[in-house]
Design a protein around this motif. Structure first.
Motif, PDB file in Angstrom:
ATOM      1  N   MET A   1       0.783  -1.209   0.022  1.00  0.00           N
ATOM      2  CA  MET A   1       0.008  -0.073   0.012  1.00  0.00           C
ATOM      3  C   MET A   1       0.742   1.241   0.095  1.00  0.00           C
ATOM      4  SD  MET A   1      -3.105  -0.896  -0.185  1.00  0.00           S
ATOM      5  CE  MET A   1      -4.079   0.536   0.439  1.00  0.00           C
ATOM      6  N   PRO A   2       0.438   2.304  -0.573  1.00  0.00           N
ATOM      7  CA  PRO A   2       1.074   3.620  -0.703  1.00  0.00           C
ATOM      8  C   PRO A   2       1.419   3.986   0.789  1.00  0.00           C
ATOM      9  CG  PRO A   2      -0.676   3.780  -2.380  1.00  0.00           C
ATOM     10  CD  PRO A   2      -0.747   2.385  -1.519  1.00  0.00           C
ATOM     11  N   PHE A   3       2.609   4.476   1.114  1.00  0.00           N
ATOM     12  CA  PHE A   3       2.781   4.793   2.303  1.00  0.00           C
ATOM     13  C   PHE A   3       3.165   6.219   2.580  1.00  0.00           C
ATOM     14  CE2 PHE A   3       5.135   0.801   1.899  1.00  0.00           C
ATOM     15  CZ  PHE A   3       4.621   0.076   2.897  1.00  0.00           C
ATOM     16  N   SER A   4       2.981   7.106   3.572  1.00  0.00           N
ATOM     17  CA  SER A   4       3.107   8.095   4.034  1.00  0.00           C
ATOM     18  C   SER A   4       4.329   8.488   4.764  1.00  0.00           C
ATOM     19  CB  SER A   4       1.746   8.886   4.536  1.00  0.00           C
ATOM     20  OG  SER A   4       2.097   9.031   6.165  1.00  0.00           O
ATOM     21  N   ARG A   5       5.061   9.103   4.425  1.00  0.00           N
ATOM     22  CA  ARG A   5       6.497   9.413   5.058  1.00  0.00           C
ATOM     23  C   ARG A   5       6.252   9.606   6.717  1.00  0.00           C
ATOM     24  NH1 ARG A   5       7.433  13.201   0.785  1.00  0.00           N
ATOM     25  NH2 ARG A   5       8.107  12.244  -0.881  1.00  0.00           N
TER      26      ARG A   5
ATOM     27  N   GLY B   1      13.359   6.571   1.991  1.00  0.00           N
ATOM     28  CA  GLY B   1      12.006   6.623   1.399  1.00  0.00           C
ATOM     29  C   GLY B   1      11.929   7.328   0.129  1.00  0.00           C
ATOM     30  N   GLY B   2      11.194   8.318   0.030  1.00  0.00           N
ATOM     31  CA  GLY B   2      10.817   9.165  -1.093  1.00  0.00           C
ATOM     32  C   GLY B   2      11.152  10.582  -0.805  1.00  0.00           C
ATOM     33  N   SER B   3      12.054  10.694   0.389  1.00  0.00           N
ATOM     34  CA  SER B   3      12.449  12.296   0.720  1.00  0.00           C
ATOM     35  C   SER B   3      13.283  13.015  -0.359  1.00  0.00           C
ATOM     36  CB  SER B   3      12.851  12.198   2.101  1.00  0.00           C
ATOM     37  OG  SER B   3      14.204  11.466   2.109  1.00  0.00           O
ATOM     38  N   GLY B   4      12.840  14.124  -0.509  1.00  0.00           N
ATOM     39  CA  GLY B   4      13.602  15.039  -1.433  1.00  0.00           C
ATOM     40  C   GLY B   4      13.066  14.709  -2.793  1.00  0.00           C
ATOM     41  N   THR B   5      12.342  13.631  -3.115  1.00  0.00           N
ATOM     42  CA  THR B   5      11.938  13.465  -4.655  1.00  0.00           C
ATOM     43  C   THR B   5      10.371  13.794  -4.610  1.00  0.00           C
ATOM     44  OG1 THR B   5      11.369  11.062  -4.041  1.00  0.00           O
ATOM     45  CG2 THR B   5      13.586  11.652  -4.408  1.00  0.00           C
ATOM     46  N   LYS B   6       9.647  13.217  -5.824  1.00  0.00           N
ATOM     47  CA  LYS B   6       8.275  13.340  -5.914  1.00  0.00           C
ATOM     48  C   LYS B   6       7.733  12.169  -5.775  1.00  0.00           C
ATOM     49  CE  LYS B   6       8.642  17.148  -9.152  1.00  0.00           C
ATOM     50  NZ  LYS B   6       8.475  17.590 -10.730  1.00  0.00           N
ATOM     51  N   ARG B   7       8.320  11.146  -5.355  1.00  0.00           N
ATOM     52  CA  ARG B   7       7.792   9.737  -5.048  1.00  0.00           C
ATOM     53  C   ARG B   7       7.518   9.581  -3.512  1.00  0.00           C
ATOM     54  NH1 ARG B   7      12.355   8.488  -8.318  1.00  0.00           N
ATOM     55  NH2 ARG B   7      13.647   8.091  -6.346  1.00  0.00           N
ATOM     56  N   ASP B   8       6.740   8.744  -3.139  1.00  0.00           N
ATOM     57  CA  ASP B   8       6.309   8.378  -1.886  1.00  0.00           C
ATOM     58  C   ASP B   8       7.245   7.316  -1.380  1.00  0.00           C
ATOM     59  OD1 ASP B   8       4.104  10.394  -1.482  1.00  0.00           O
ATOM     60  OD2 ASP B   8       2.626   8.462  -2.361  1.00  0.00           O
ATOM     61  N   CYS B   9       7.990   6.931  -1.931  1.00  0.00           N
ATOM     62  CA  CYS B   9       8.816   5.597  -1.377  1.00  0.00           C
ATOM     63  C   CYS B   9      10.233   5.661  -2.219  1.00  0.00           C
ATOM     64  CB  CYS B   9       8.172   4.260  -1.495  1.00  0.00           C
ATOM     65  SG  CYS B   9       6.463   4.044  -0.873  1.00  0.00           S
ATOM     66  N   ALA B  10      10.907   4.942  -1.609  1.00  0.00           N
ATOM     67  CA  ALA B  10      12.334   4.565  -2.198  1.00  0.00           C
ATOM     68  C   ALA B  10      12.145   3.382  -3.235  1.00  0.00           C
ATOM     69  CB  ALA B  10      13.485   4.153  -1.278  1.00  0.00           C
ATOM     70  N   ILE B  11      12.817   3.402  -4.521  1.00  0.00           N
ATOM     71  CA  ILE B  11      12.767   2.608  -5.456  1.00  0.00           C
ATOM     72  C   ILE B  11      13.843   1.671  -5.639  1.00  0.00           C
ATOM     73  CG2 ILE B  11      12.130   2.022  -7.764  1.00  0.00           C
ATOM     74  CD1 ILE B  11      10.053   3.279  -6.676  1.00  0.00           C
ATOM     75  N   VAL B  12      13.925   0.342  -5.557  1.00  0.00           N
ATOM     76  CA  VAL B  12      14.782  -0.610  -6.136  1.00  0.00           C
ATOM     77  C   VAL B  12      14.513  -1.016  -7.426  1.00  0.00           C
ATOM     78  CG1 VAL B  12      15.901  -2.812  -5.633  1.00  0.00           C
ATOM     79  CG2 VAL B  12      15.346  -1.165  -3.675  1.00  0.00           C
ATOM     80  N   ALA B  13      15.288  -0.822  -8.403  1.00  0.00           N
ATOM     81  CA  ALA B  13      15.007  -1.201  -9.757  1.00  0.00           C
ATOM     82  C   ALA B  13      15.923  -2.271 -10.253  1.00  0.00           C
ATOM     83  CB  ALA B  13      14.967   0.078 -10.851  1.00  0.00           C
ATOM     84  N   ASN B  14      15.782  -3.409 -10.271  1.00  0.00           N
ATOM     85  CA  ASN B  14      16.843  -4.722 -10.851  1.00  0.00           C
ATOM     86  C   ASN B  14      16.258  -4.580 -12.072  1.00  0.00           C
ATOM     87  OD1 ASN B  14      17.940  -4.839  -8.267  1.00  0.00           O
ATOM     88  ND2 ASN B  14      16.590  -6.204  -7.706  1.00  0.00           N
ATOM     89  N   ILE B  15      17.280  -4.516 -12.935  1.00  0.00           N
ATOM     90  CA  ILE B  15      17.435  -4.643 -14.479  1.00  0.00           C
ATOM     91  C   ILE B  15      17.492  -6.263 -14.777  1.00  0.00           C
ATOM     92  CG2 ILE B  15      18.564  -4.139 -16.783  1.00  0.00           C
ATOM     93  CD1 ILE B  15      17.365  -1.769 -15.309  1.00  0.00           C
ATOM     94  N   SER B  16      16.466  -6.620 -15.329  1.00  0.00           N
ATOM     95  CA  SER B  16      16.216  -8.184 -15.584  1.00  0.00           C
ATOM     96  C   SER B  16      16.181  -8.295 -17.193  1.00  0.00           C
ATOM     97  CB  SER B  16      14.930  -8.734 -15.009  1.00  0.00           C
ATOM     98  OG  SER B  16      14.909 -10.089 -15.206  1.00  0.00           O
ATOM     99  N   ALA B  17      15.534  -9.309 -17.510  1.00  0.00           N
ATOM    100  CA  ALA B  17      15.278  -9.504 -19.164  1.00  0.00           C
ATOM    101  C   ALA B  17      14.051 -10.347 -19.485  1.00  0.00           C
ATOM    102  CB  ALA B  17      16.610 -10.081 -19.783  1.00  0.00           C
ATOM    103  N   ARG B  18      13.471 -10.159 -20.485  1.00  0.00           N
ATOM    104  CA  ARG B  18      12.097 -10.847 -20.821  1.00  0.00           C
ATOM    105  C   ARG B  18      12.754 -12.370 -20.695  1.00  0.00           C
ATOM    106  NH1 ARG B  18       7.372  -9.697 -22.867  1.00  0.00           N
ATOM    107  NH2 ARG B  18       7.768  -7.586 -23.368  1.00  0.00           N
ATOM    108  N   VAL B  19      13.660 -12.646 -21.231  1.00  0.00           N
ATOM    109  CA  VAL B  19      14.208 -14.350 -21.397  1.00  0.00           C
ATOM    110  C   VAL B  19      14.123 -14.698 -20.033  1.00  0.00           C
ATOM    111  CG1 VAL B  19      15.412 -13.889 -23.748  1.00  0.00           C
ATOM    112  CG2 VAL B  19      16.527 -13.644 -21.594  1.00  0.00           C
TER     113      VAL B  19
END
Length: 294
Positions: A18-22, A175-193
């Motif tokens: 669920m979306p978080f509030s800081r 978290g999202g402090s200093g950004t326009k996001r509510d949360c920190a993001i972990v983005a792992n680069i995967s692949a369709r294969v």
């Protein structure tokens, strides 16, 4: 020959939440102890070339605020990064990080903690598909070798999840402090294969299975973060077939309109990252925002 030595020789580059509030996630004491960095603090792991380097470039050039921590195995040989450092000296930090040596991941986390105290975005972009005379995508089971499997797993799955492990406390605080996001993001680069449901051609046993492992590890971590109500969203991203050193040996049969520039792919991936919401936690997206089956 020990696997770690082999890797060091060849890697010269690089659920539901669920979306978080800081305010709900952190006490005022937590915020007062950590400086709020306008524009946020982003870490790109595997930043010496290819998609990783392009992430660094776009994060710096497309925004006049925000800080970037770029890591790679051999910073002194990362010409592109060093050029960006000359241009953005105050906003870019470069640190050594070898996915096969956990102590270097710990040291990178220590450096970020001491300077910034938090992270708002982590992108794991390192990956290997082929290495001349050492690793090639398998076309049949008879070409599958133990060393190839171990090497692909170490770089494509084990390393990235260890980075998440050591950056977790920093992401939790940021978290999202200093950004326009509510949360920190972990983005792992995967692949369709790496999708089991989308596998209709077979082959590429080491690469496919290592990306499937990354997908499962990321999904598992996302469930834990949600259960603990950490303000972190974990997503997996397929960048498409991008014109980089990784894909170059295999571009012959790729239609021209399906071979993307690094600029185009990273622009699309950053759009997904910047618009991620709580319900995206633990999901696997293609460059165009379409969800990919497991």
């Amino acid at each position: 020959m020990k696997l770690n030595f082999v890797v060091q020789r060849v890697l010269m580059s690089s659920s539901y939440l669920m979306p978080f509030s800081r305010a709900r996630m952190f006490s005022s004491t937590s915020f007062s102890a950590v400086k709020r960095w306008e524009g946020g603090v982003s870490m790109i792991q595997g930043a010496s070339r290819g998609i990783g380097l392009e992430f660094v470039r776009q994060l710096l050039e497309n925004n006049d605020k925000g800080y970037v921590v770029a890591t790679c195995r051999n910073p002194n040989g990362a010409t592109g990064l060093l050029e960006l450092k000359n241009k953005f000296a105050e906003r870019l930090d470069i640190h050594q990080l070898d996915l096969t040596i956990e102590s270097t991941i710990e040291e990178a986390a220590k450096c970020v903690r001491e300077k910034y105290g938090c992270l708002n975005l982590l992108v794991n972009s390192s990956g290997i598909l082929s290495i001349p005379d050492l690793l090639q995508p398998e076309t049949t089971l008879t070409k599958v070798h133990r060393t190839s499997l171990l090497l692909a797993y170490e770089i494509n799955a084990i390393g990235p999840i260890l980075v998440v492990k050591h950056m977790w406390p920093l992401l939790k605080v940021g978290g999202g402090s200093g950004t326009k996001r509510d949360c920190a993001i972990v983005a792992n680069i995967s692949a369709r294969v790496g999708s089991i449901g989308d596998n209709r051609l077979g082959g590429w046993h080491s690469y496919r299975s290592s990306k499937s492992a990354l997908n499962q590890l990321t999904k598992t971590v996302s469930v834990e973060f949600a259960r603990k109500k950490d303000p972190i969203i974990c997503i997996l991203l397929h960048p498409g077939t991008v014109d980089t050193d990784l894909s170059r040996p295999f571009q012959k049969n790729v239609p021209e309109d399906k071979l993307f520039t690094r600029e185009f792919s990273v622009q699309k991936l950053l759009s997904i990252i910047n618009n991620a919401k709580g319900s995206d936690n633990g999901k696997f997206f293609a460059w165009d925002g379409q969800e990919i089956p497991w």
